[in-house]
Design a protein around this motif. Structure first.
Motif, mmCIF file in Angstrom:
data_model
loop_
_atom_site.group_PDB
_atom_site.id
_atom_site.type_symbol
_atom_site.label_atom_id
_atom_site.label_comp_id
_atom_site.label_asym_id
_atom_site.label_seq_id
_atom_site.Cartn_x
_atom_site.Cartn_y
_atom_site.Cartn_z
ATOM 1 N N TRP A 164 0.826 -1.221 0.000
ATOM 2 C CA TRP A 164 0.000 0.000 0.000
ATOM 3 C C TRP A 164 0.855 1.263 0.000
ATOM 4 O O TRP A 164 0.332 2.362 -0.020
ATOM 5 C CB TRP A 164 -0.974 -0.022 1.188
ATOM 6 N N VAL A 165 2.177 1.078 0.033
ATOM 7 C CA VAL A 165 3.079 2.213 -0.150
ATOM 8 C C VAL A 165 3.659 2.186 -1.564
ATOM 9 O O VAL A 165 3.613 3.180 -2.293
ATOM 10 C CB VAL A 165 4.233 2.191 0.891
ATOM 11 N N VAL A 166 4.193 1.004 -1.962
ATOM 12 C CA VAL A 166 4.915 0.967 -3.235
ATOM 13 C C VAL A 166 3.983 1.099 -4.440
ATOM 14 O O VAL A 166 4.330 1.763 -5.422
ATOM 15 C CB VAL A 166 5.796 -0.298 -3.389
ATOM 16 N N LEU A 167 2.791 0.506 -4.353
ATOM 17 C CA LEU A 167 1.904 0.554 -5.515
ATOM 18 C C LEU A 167 1.421 1.986 -5.781
ATOM 19 O O LEU A 167 1.603 2.506 -6.889
ATOM 20 C CB LEU A 167 0.729 -0.423 -5.310
ATOM 21 N N PRO A 168 0.838 2.658 -4.769
ATOM 22 C CA PRO A 168 0.455 4.065 -5.001
ATOM 23 C C PRO A 168 1.674 4.929 -5.314
ATOM 24 O O PRO A 168 1.591 5.835 -6.150
ATOM 25 C CB PRO A 168 -0.179 4.496 -3.682
ATOM 26 N N GLY A 169 2.796 4.625 -4.673
ATOM 27 C CA GLY A 169 4.011 5.399 -4.936
ATOM 28 C C GLY A 169 4.421 5.310 -6.402
ATOM 29 O O GLY A 169 4.779 6.312 -7.021
ATOM 30 N N ALA A 170 4.352 4.105 -6.961
ATOM 31 C CA ALA A 170 4.721 3.910 -8.370
ATOM 32 C C ALA A 170 3.747 4.648 -9.285
ATOM 33 O O ALA A 170 4.150 5.268 -10.270
ATOM 34 C CB ALA A 170 4.720 2.412 -8.698
ATOM 35 N N VAL A 171 2.458 4.585 -8.940
ATOM 36 C CA VAL A 171 1.436 5.254 -9.757
ATOM 37 C C VAL A 171 1.664 6.766 -9.747
ATOM 38 O O VAL A 171 1.632 7.433 -10.790
ATOM 39 C CB VAL A 171 0.020 4.903 -9.234
ATOM 40 N N VAL A 172 1.937 7.300 -8.565
ATOM 41 C CA VAL A 172 2.153 8.748 -8.448
ATOM 42 C C VAL A 172 3.433 9.160 -9.178
ATOM 43 O O VAL A 172 3.462 10.160 -9.909
ATOM 44 C CB VAL A 172 2.207 9.169 -6.964
ATOM 45 N N ALA A 173 4.492 8.377 -9.016
ATOM 46 C CA ALA A 173 5.761 8.717 -9.672
ATOM 47 C C ALA A 173 5.595 8.741 -11.190
ATOM 48 O O ALA A 173 6.029 9.685 -11.863
ATOM 49 C CB ALA A 173 6.838 7.705 -9.271
#
Lengths: 320, 249
Positions: free
Chosen positions: A83-92
């Motif tokens: 729930w950190v890396v997935l949204p983080g990747a989408v935002v990046a």
């Protein structure tokens, strides 16, 4: 009638995908997940090519940024939180698309194609030639991210079956989101822009802002696909954002039928299947793949999406 | 004079060394149809493009209700109330007539950026689209795909889309082009109907139509205004006759 037939087809396809992991074939379950991830990638590109009228030849950049972000956001010796890396990747990836979009959307037509390619190559060399992501060797994701929310663990990505279902859910949600987006006021506006941008401006639409929003959304979804890809294979190399990858996803969209979400998903599946079959036959599988794509463009201009209509017309006469 | 909505002051547009428009001034008032006449290449379409913002001016000013809008790009001028139609039919061919107008109305909706609601869920926009279709005489053709409408109906749809935006100024580039006499008559009726609430600039080749509906006529030749005045003055003008009409009208 037609609506019902396509609904049934979709239902059967989804059921088959959900049941498939029970075959316990690790190889094919992973291949299925890979096809679905590339389908998400193809869907995101079709939003641009098929519905906004923007032919991006650098879409792999956002896929790759999503993949790298997933690995770079993860701690080295512990599983990261999904729930950190997935949204983080989408935002990046979305942020990268927003910034690059500000520049590339000043151009049109062939120049747009070239400039999107140029930016993607720049991103490629950033990862290829610097140490950020392990250079040309790439970088490993040592642990699958954990889906735990405190003490609650809804699913476990270490389990191949559950991972495949998670990807299935991601694909279905993406598809639903995009279909819904197209029916929204925003969606009507971007389809209007593809149809006639000049008239949209005359009607008072700030068309560049709409195109930038579409470009950003498409980039973010490509980032989602890249993130899932990194999680699935646990390994990321600069090749993920090379121009080959941008070309491949464009071929999936063309093969499936530009401007059809079902077509994009079908195109991605067909692409992965052909890659698998042809590379089993010969080392020169790309030659065969090229032949199929030329044939598809020549004989099936609307792509796979046009196939049901064609078959209906061909066999419709018999039924009277 | 009357309620002037749009005024052009000394509009000049150069393409390289060629002046497509040189020092063109004209004004459009609510309740008036202002016809713009001139031979091909006189700069009529360029003039509309300068007023609508499709082309930037080389020099001169465009004033909307006294406010300088020269620096605004076309979509912002549209939002400010300047609507235009095109000489060559310019519609969304694959959309239905209704969807063409609904989308036009959507341009005025501050919530048009919502990405997860149903575009057809906003009743006010649907009503506005329908009303514009009705007004333009296409009420019965709402669900027909625009590409399959007759040429005359497509010209009507052009106008309906502008009406759906609620524009106060209408810049109409040859709305009668290619129309049969019956369709022309209907369009002229429509223009008369729209006149009281709008300021209309009408570029047109059909002399009979122009003199039937126009309150004011400006004649352009080679990018300049040759003469401007009430229809009777234009009819009587020797200069106009010589330069353009060719024969006594």
């Amino acid at each position: 009638m037609k609506f019902r037939a396509s609904s049934v087809a979709l239902f059967v396809a989804v059921a088959a995908v959900i049941v498939f992991p029970f075959t316990d074939s690790a190889f094919y379950t992973e291949l299925l997940a890979k096809a679905m991830i590339l389908a998400i990638f193809a869907l995101s590109l079709d939003l641009l090519v098929g519905y906004t009228g923007l032919v991006s030849f650098g879409h792999a950049a956002y896929f790759g940024i999503g993949a790298y972000a997933t690995v770079l956001l993860a701690p080295k010796y512990d599983p990261a939180s999904l729930w950190v890396v997935l949204p983080g990747a989408v935002v990046a990836a979305g942020l990268a698309a927003l910034i690059i979009g500000l520049f590339v959307l000043r151009t049109r037509g062939i120049y747009f194609i070239m400039v999107t390619l140029a930016f993607a190559q720049m991103v490629y060399y950033v990862f290829h030639d610097t140490a950020i992501g392990g250079g040309s060797d790439g970088i490993y994701l040592n642990f699958k991210p954990s889906a735990a929310l405190g003490a609650f663990r809804p699913f476990d990505l270490e389990q191949a079956r559950q991972q495949c279902w998670f990807v299935t859910a991601a694909l279905l949600i993406t598809w639903w989101f995009l279909a819904r987006l197209l029916r929204s006021p925003f969606g009507r506006a971007i389809v209007g822009i593809r149809s006639n941008e000049q008239r949209m401006r005359a009607l008072g639409f700030a068309t560049v802002r709409y195109k930038l929003a579409a470009f950003t959304i498409a980039g973010a979804i490509a980032g989602l696909a890249g993130s899932l890809y990194a999680i699935l294979f646990g390994f990321v190399t600069p090749e993920l954002l090379s121009w080959h990858q941008s070309g491949n996803v464009l071929l999936m969209v063309i093969l499936g039928g530009i401007g059809s979400f079902a077509g994009s998903v079908g195109g991605a599946f067909a692409f992965v299947a052909m890659q698998e079959v042809f590379s089993g036959w010969t080392r020169h599988w790309q030659l065969l793949m090229g032949g199929v794509i030329v044939a598809a463009v020549l004989f099936l201009p609307g792509g796979l999406a046009a196939l049901p209509g064609r078959l209906k017309r061909a066999f419709g006469a018999d039924r009277g | 004079m009357a309620d002037v909505l749009l005024a052009a002051e000394g509009l000049t547009r150069l393409f390289g060394g060629l002046a497509a428009n040189r020092d063109v001034s004209l004004s459009l008032a609510r309740g008036e149809v202002h016809a713009l006449l001139g031979p091909n290449g006189a700069g009529k379409s360029t003039c509309i493009n300068l007023l609508s913002g499709d082309l930037p001016v080389t020099s001169g000013r465009v004033l909307l209700r006294g406010k300088d809008v020269t620096a605004l790009p076309n979509h912002k001028r549209s939002l400010a109330g300047i609507g235009r139609s095109y000489q060559r039919t310019n519609i969304f061919a694959k959309f239905t007539a209704f969807e063409n107008c609904r989308l036009a109305a959507q341009s005025r909706d501050p919530r048009a950026w919502r990405i997860l609601s149903d575009a057809h869920g906003t009743v006010a926009l649907r009503d506005r689209g329908r009303a514009a279709l009705e007004q333009a005489g296409l009420g019965a053709r709402a669900d027909i795909v625009a590409a399959t409408l007759s040429h005359g109906e497509q010209r009507q749809l052009e106008i309906a889309m502008v009406l759906a935006t609620g524009a106060a100024v209408l810049l109409l580039d040859e709305p009668l082009a290619g129309m049969g006499s019956e369709e022309s008559a209907r369009m002229i009726e429509l223009l008369k109907q729209l006149r009281p609430a709008h300021a209309i600039l009408l570029v047109e080749h059909d002399m009979d139509a122009v003199f039937e509906v126009a309150d004011r006529v400006t004649v352009m030749v080679e990018g300049r205004v040759l003469e401007s005045g009430p229809p009777a003055q234009i009819r009587a003008s020797a200069a106009v006759r010589e330069a353009y009409l060719g024969e006594p009208v």
